[in-house]
Write a protein that holds these residues in place. Sequence first.
Motif, PDB file in Angstrom:
ATOM      1  N   GLU A  32      30.704  29.511  14.494  1.00 18.66           N
ATOM      2  CA  GLU A  32      31.342  29.407  13.161  1.00 18.66           C
ATOM      3  C   GLU A  32      32.413  28.316  13.141  1.00 18.66           C
ATOM      4  O   GLU A  32      32.776  27.815  12.086  1.00 18.66           O
ATOM      5  CB  GLU A  32      32.011  30.733  12.750  1.00 18.66           C
ATOM      6  CG  GLU A  32      31.059  31.830  12.333  1.00 18.66           C
ATOM      7  CD  GLU A  32      30.350  32.422  13.528  1.00 18.66           C
ATOM      8  OE1 GLU A  32      31.030  32.716  14.527  1.00 18.66           O
ATOM      9  OE2 GLU A  32      29.106  32.557  13.476  1.00 18.66           O
ATOM     10  N   ASP A  33      32.959  27.991  14.323  1.00 19.29           N
ATOM     11  CA  ASP A  33      34.034  26.975  14.370  1.00 19.29           C
ATOM     12  C   ASP A  33      33.494  25.549  14.256  1.00 19.29           C
ATOM     13  O   ASP A  33      34.271  24.601  14.144  1.00 19.29           O
ATOM     14  CB  ASP A  33      34.816  27.079  15.699  1.00 19.29           C
ATOM     15  CG  ASP A  33      35.611  28.366  15.757  1.00 19.29           C
ATOM     16  OD1 ASP A  33      35.905  28.898  14.670  1.00 19.29           O
ATOM     17  OD2 ASP A  33      35.899  28.835  16.868  1.00 19.29           O
ATOM     18  N   ILE A  34      32.174  25.404  14.307  1.00 17.98           N
ATOM     19  CA  ILE A  34      31.621  24.045  14.309  1.00 17.98           C
ATOM     20  C   ILE A  34      31.723  23.406  12.925  1.00 17.98           C
ATOM     21  O   ILE A  34      31.398  24.023  11.916  1.00 17.98           O
ATOM     22  CB  ILE A  34      30.158  24.060  14.795  1.00 17.98           C
ATOM     23  CG1 ILE A  34      30.177  24.382  16.282  1.00 17.98           C
ATOM     24  CG2 ILE A  34      29.466  22.730  14.553  1.00 17.98           C
ATOM     25  CD1 ILE A  34      28.861  24.688  16.865  1.00 17.98           C
ATOM     26  N   ASP A  35      32.204  22.174  12.924  1.00 14.15           N
ATOM     27  CA  ASP A  35      32.387  21.441  11.680  1.00 14.15           C
ATOM     28  C   ASP A  35      31.152  20.560  11.455  1.00 14.15           C
ATOM     29  O   ASP A  35      30.901  19.620  12.200  1.00 14.15           O
ATOM     30  CB  ASP A  35      33.654  20.574  11.830  1.00 14.15           C
ATOM     31  CG  ASP A  35      33.951  19.779  10.578  1.00 14.15           C
ATOM     32  OD1 ASP A  35      33.206  19.934   9.593  1.00 14.15           O
ATOM     33  OD2 ASP A  35      34.931  19.011  10.594  1.00 14.15           O
ATOM     34  N   LEU A  36      30.414  20.885  10.400  1.00 17.39           N
ATOM     35  CA  LEU A  36      29.166  20.139  10.138  1.00 17.39           C
ATOM     36  C   LEU A  36      29.379  18.970   9.182  1.00 17.39           C
ATOM     37  O   LEU A  36      28.424  18.325   8.764  1.00 17.39           O
ATOM     38  CB  LEU A  36      28.110  21.084   9.544  1.00 17.39           C
ATOM     39  CG  LEU A  36      27.586  22.195  10.445  1.00 17.39           C
ATOM     40  CD1 LEU A  36      26.576  23.056   9.697  1.00 17.39           C
ATOM     41  CD2 LEU A  36      26.938  21.607  11.697  1.00 17.39           C
ATOM     42  N   PRO A 437      21.352  29.282   4.409  1.00 14.57           N
ATOM     43  CA  PRO A 437      22.246  29.816   5.446  1.00 14.57           C
ATOM     44  C   PRO A 437      21.540  29.972   6.798  1.00 14.57           C
ATOM     45  O   PRO A 437      22.137  29.776   7.851  1.00 14.57           O
ATOM     46  CB  PRO A 437      22.674  31.180   4.886  1.00 14.57           C
ATOM     47  CG  PRO A 437      22.576  30.999   3.404  1.00 14.57           C
ATOM     48  CD  PRO A 437      21.402  30.092   3.185  1.00 14.57           C
ATOM     49  N   TYR A 438      20.233  30.277   6.758  1.00 16.23           N
ATOM     50  CA  TYR A 438      19.476  30.387   8.015  1.00 16.23           C
ATOM     51  C   TYR A 438      19.407  29.014   8.709  1.00 16.23           C
ATOM     52  O   TYR A 438      19.652  28.898   9.917  1.00 16.23           O
ATOM     53  CB  TYR A 438      18.069  30.932   7.712  1.00 16.23           C
ATOM     54  CG  TYR A 438      17.025  30.553   8.732  1.00 16.23           C
ATOM     55  CD1 TYR A 438      16.989  31.180   9.981  1.00 16.23           C
ATOM     56  CD2 TYR A 438      16.097  29.557   8.467  1.00 16.23           C
ATOM     57  CE1 TYR A 438      16.051  30.815  10.932  1.00 16.23           C
ATOM     58  CE2 TYR A 438      15.162  29.179   9.412  1.00 16.23           C
ATOM     59  CZ  TYR A 438      15.140  29.802  10.644  1.00 16.23           C
ATOM     60  OH  TYR A 438      14.222  29.432  11.585  1.00 16.23           O
ATOM     61  N   HIS A 445      24.091  26.718  15.947  1.00 16.75           N
ATOM     62  CA  HIS A 445      23.804  27.184  17.311  1.00 16.75           C
ATOM     63  C   HIS A 445      23.349  26.031  18.207  1.00 16.75           C
ATOM     64  O   HIS A 445      23.712  25.972  19.379  1.00 16.75           O
ATOM     65  CB  HIS A 445      22.756  28.303  17.291  1.00 16.75           C
ATOM     66  CG  HIS A 445      23.331  29.611  16.854  1.00 16.75           C
ATOM     67  ND1 HIS A 445      24.353  30.231  17.533  1.00 16.75           N
ATOM     68  CD2 HIS A 445      23.065  30.400  15.802  1.00 16.75           C
ATOM     69  CE1 HIS A 445      24.689  31.351  16.919  1.00 16.75           C
ATOM     70  NE2 HIS A 445      23.922  31.475  15.854  1.00 16.75           N
ATOM     71  N   GLY A 446      22.563  25.125  17.618  1.00 20.46           N
ATOM     72  CA  GLY A 446      22.085  23.970  18.400  1.00 20.46           C
ATOM     73  C   GLY A 446      23.256  23.106  18.852  1.00 20.46           C
ATOM     74  O   GLY A 446      23.363  22.741  20.031  1.00 20.46           O
ATOM     75  N   ILE A 447      24.137  22.790  17.918  1.00 15.63           N
ATOM     76  CA  ILE A 447      25.273  21.903  18.250  1.00 15.63           C
ATOM     77  C   ILE A 447      26.209  22.602  19.242  1.00 15.63           C
ATOM     78  O   ILE A 447      26.749  21.982  20.158  1.00 15.63           O
ATOM     79  CB  ILE A 447      26.010  21.482  16.956  1.00 15.63           C
ATOM     80  CG1 ILE A 447      25.059  20.657  16.092  1.00 15.63           C
ATOM     81  CG2 ILE A 447      27.257  20.672  17.273  1.00 15.63           C
ATOM     82  CD1 ILE A 447      25.627  20.189  14.772  1.00 15.63           C
ATOM     83  N   GLN A 448      26.329  23.914  19.068  1.00 14.77           N
ATOM     84  CA  GLN A 448      27.168  24.677  20.012  1.00 14.77           C
ATOM     85  C   GLN A 448      26.588  24.594  21.430  1.00 14.77           C
ATOM     86  O   GLN A 448      27.317  24.374  22.402  1.00 14.77           O
ATOM     87  CB  GLN A 448      27.247  26.140  19.565  1.00 14.77           C
ATOM     88  CG  GLN A 448      28.166  26.980  20.434  1.00 14.77           C
ATOM     89  CD  GLN A 448      28.032  28.458  20.125  1.00 14.77           C
ATOM     90  OE1 GLN A 448      26.957  28.947  19.809  1.00 14.77           O
ATOM     91  NE2 GLN A 448      29.148  29.167  20.223  1.00 14.77           N
ATOM     92  N   ASP A 449      25.267  24.739  21.546  1.00 16.64           N
ATOM     93  CA  ASP A 449      24.629  24.670  22.872  1.00 16.64           C
ATOM     94  C   ASP A 449      24.859  23.316  23.546  1.00 16.64           C
ATOM     95  O   ASP A 449      24.969  23.223  24.764  1.00 16.64           O
ATOM     96  CB  ASP A 449      23.122  24.925  22.756  1.00 16.64           C
ATOM     97  CG  ASP A 449      22.803  26.407  22.675  1.00 16.64           C
ATOM     98  OD1 ASP A 449      23.723  27.222  22.913  1.00 16.64           O
ATOM     99  OD2 ASP A 449      21.651  26.754  22.364  1.00 16.64           O
ATOM    100  N   VAL A 450      24.915  22.267  22.726  1.00 18.18           N
ATOM    101  CA  VAL A 450      25.159  20.934  23.288  1.00 18.18           C
ATOM    102  C   VAL A 450      26.630  20.813  23.726  1.00 18.18           C
ATOM    103  O   VAL A 450      27.015  19.866  24.412  1.00 18.18           O
ATOM    104  CB  VAL A 450      24.786  19.831  22.254  1.00 18.18           C
ATOM    105  CG1 VAL A 450      24.961  18.438  22.828  1.00 18.18           C
ATOM    106  CG2 VAL A 450      23.344  19.993  21.802  1.00 18.18           C
ATOM    107  N   GLY A 451      27.428  21.777  23.302  1.00 20.96           N
ATOM    108  CA  GLY A 451      28.844  21.798  23.708  1.00 20.96           C
ATOM    109  C   GLY A 451      29.730  20.953  22.806  1.00 20.96           C
ATOM    110  O   GLY A 451      30.829  20.555  23.197  1.00 20.96           O
ATOM    111  N   MET A 452      29.250  20.684  21.598  1.00 19.21           N
ATOM    112  CA  MET A 452      30.023  19.842  20.670  1.00 19.21           C
ATOM    113  C   MET A 452      30.622  20.707  19.563  1.00 19.21           C
ATOM    114  O   MET A 452      29.990  21.654  19.103  1.00 19.21           O
ATOM    115  CB  MET A 452      29.113  18.777  20.030  1.00 19.21           C
ATOM    116  CG  MET A 452      28.390  17.921  21.034  1.00 19.21           C
ATOM    117  SD  MET A 452      29.514  16.775  21.845  1.00 19.21           S
ATOM    118  CE  MET A 452      28.528  16.241  23.236  1.00 19.21           C
TER     119      MET A 452
END
Length: 493
Positions: A32-36, A437-438, A445-452
Amino acid sequence: SAETIFKAATGCQGLTYDDVILMPGHISFSAEDIDLESYVTKNIKLKTPLVSSPMDTVTEAAMAIQMALHGGLGVIHYNMPIAEQAANVREVKRYKNGFIMDPLCFTKDHTVQDVRDMKAQQSFSGIPITEDGKIGSKLFGIVTRRDIDFIADPSVKLSEVMTKKMVTATEPVGLEEANALLKTSKKGKLPVINAEGNLVALISRTDLIKNRDFPLATKDDNKQLRCGAAIGTRPEDRNRLAALAEAGVDVIVIDSSQGDSMYQHEMVKFIKSTYPAIDVVGGNVVTARQAANLIKSGVDALRVGMGVGSICTTQEVCAVGRAQASAVYNTSRISRKLGVPVWADGGIAATGHIVKALAMGAGVVMMGSMLAGTEEAPGEYFFQEGVRLKRYRGMGSIEAMSKGSEKRYFASGAKVKVAQGVSGAVVDKGSLRKYLPYLITGLRHGIQDVGMRSTAEMHEALADGTLRLELRSPAAQREGGVHSLHSFEKRSM
Ligand code: XMP
């Protein structure tokens, strides 16, 4: 790094999204913290980097409204008369979450029977009675179900039964204020009038309850939803452009399968000099040289992709195009330096492809088939072998070209039409209210896995080489898909 991989491949081989895989990084934050947030044009940022394609089975007003409400952007197609396309743009610009801007109205001379006939076709809880039976004219009263329930004579005029004492809100009124008024009034509908007493909108209690807030919504300085629209490059498209500008369009997409043409360069220059407030997206291009040419002519964003869409046959018919990961990487490498975002257009078939497109440098992705088949896409559902489907077709299909999209393929007036796309159908995906939303959550989740932590961070990592990728062998691709099961059901989308 992307540079090593694409340098090794470019020159002899193009890479698709499926040819590459991103290496995971360290996660120290929640999805949720990821800024798109990402630039869609030089001047406009989106909170969600998703754009719907200007195709006649994908984007009209309903799609563009939902895309903008969720932080993306819709681009209205132009396979329709100028007035109709402008009306679609106006509908998006006039949309206010919770405010009904085109309510059904009656005049005082309509009868109880008229209301009953209307009721048989659609549900209602309150109909405004105005001077000429339309929004924008003087409001006299409101007719609710309770006003006509026990009227035996159906020819009784509404002037005799309508409720004249109404609770109204006067413009300007915000949603919160209107909500509070509705709560205290305990009414089902709240008409909004202007200083002259003319009806300008209606607010419904059920809508307010249903309507969530859309904090991500893509809005202009007047708090209206932003809207894009496509045009061609022919001289008559200047009339279309004028009507779209009048309707308040924010972004014009010059639609062409091969965008590096003299026609497009002229059109870009014309738009930039005549309508400086409108952002122009040029394309489609796939090489760095094409991108540089269009950037020189003044575009505010580049649409990238040739023959990679799910319904495209351009690569087979014309023998030109490029594998999409290579196209996005090579164009965005030069355009990002100049602050011109790339739209990765076509070939997105899963949320993982969106992550990869952004990781290759795209500012946003443009989707056709992923969004076709939703409730908001134009067209009716139908059943085939028990499956609920909606039509989806390439704008270069014979079917679509016969409605006008031949301009995209430089085929106007040609005696023999050469199709560069096909027609088909896609499965029902339900409403964008649940589907977007899906997609957004999958992307996070993808960007989170990349660690960004953000798309911006991912773009920086791409440029400085800290974003790591690997090529996938055919066996690696098989391994990365579902395997070794007797059968399975794919229900993820
Ligand atoms: P997806 O894969 O999202 O692709 O369905 C949508 C994109 O495909 C392009 N497009 C076409 N390309 N022939 C083509 O070669 C066609 O008939 C056609 N129709 C659409 C377009 O760029 C769109 O956004």
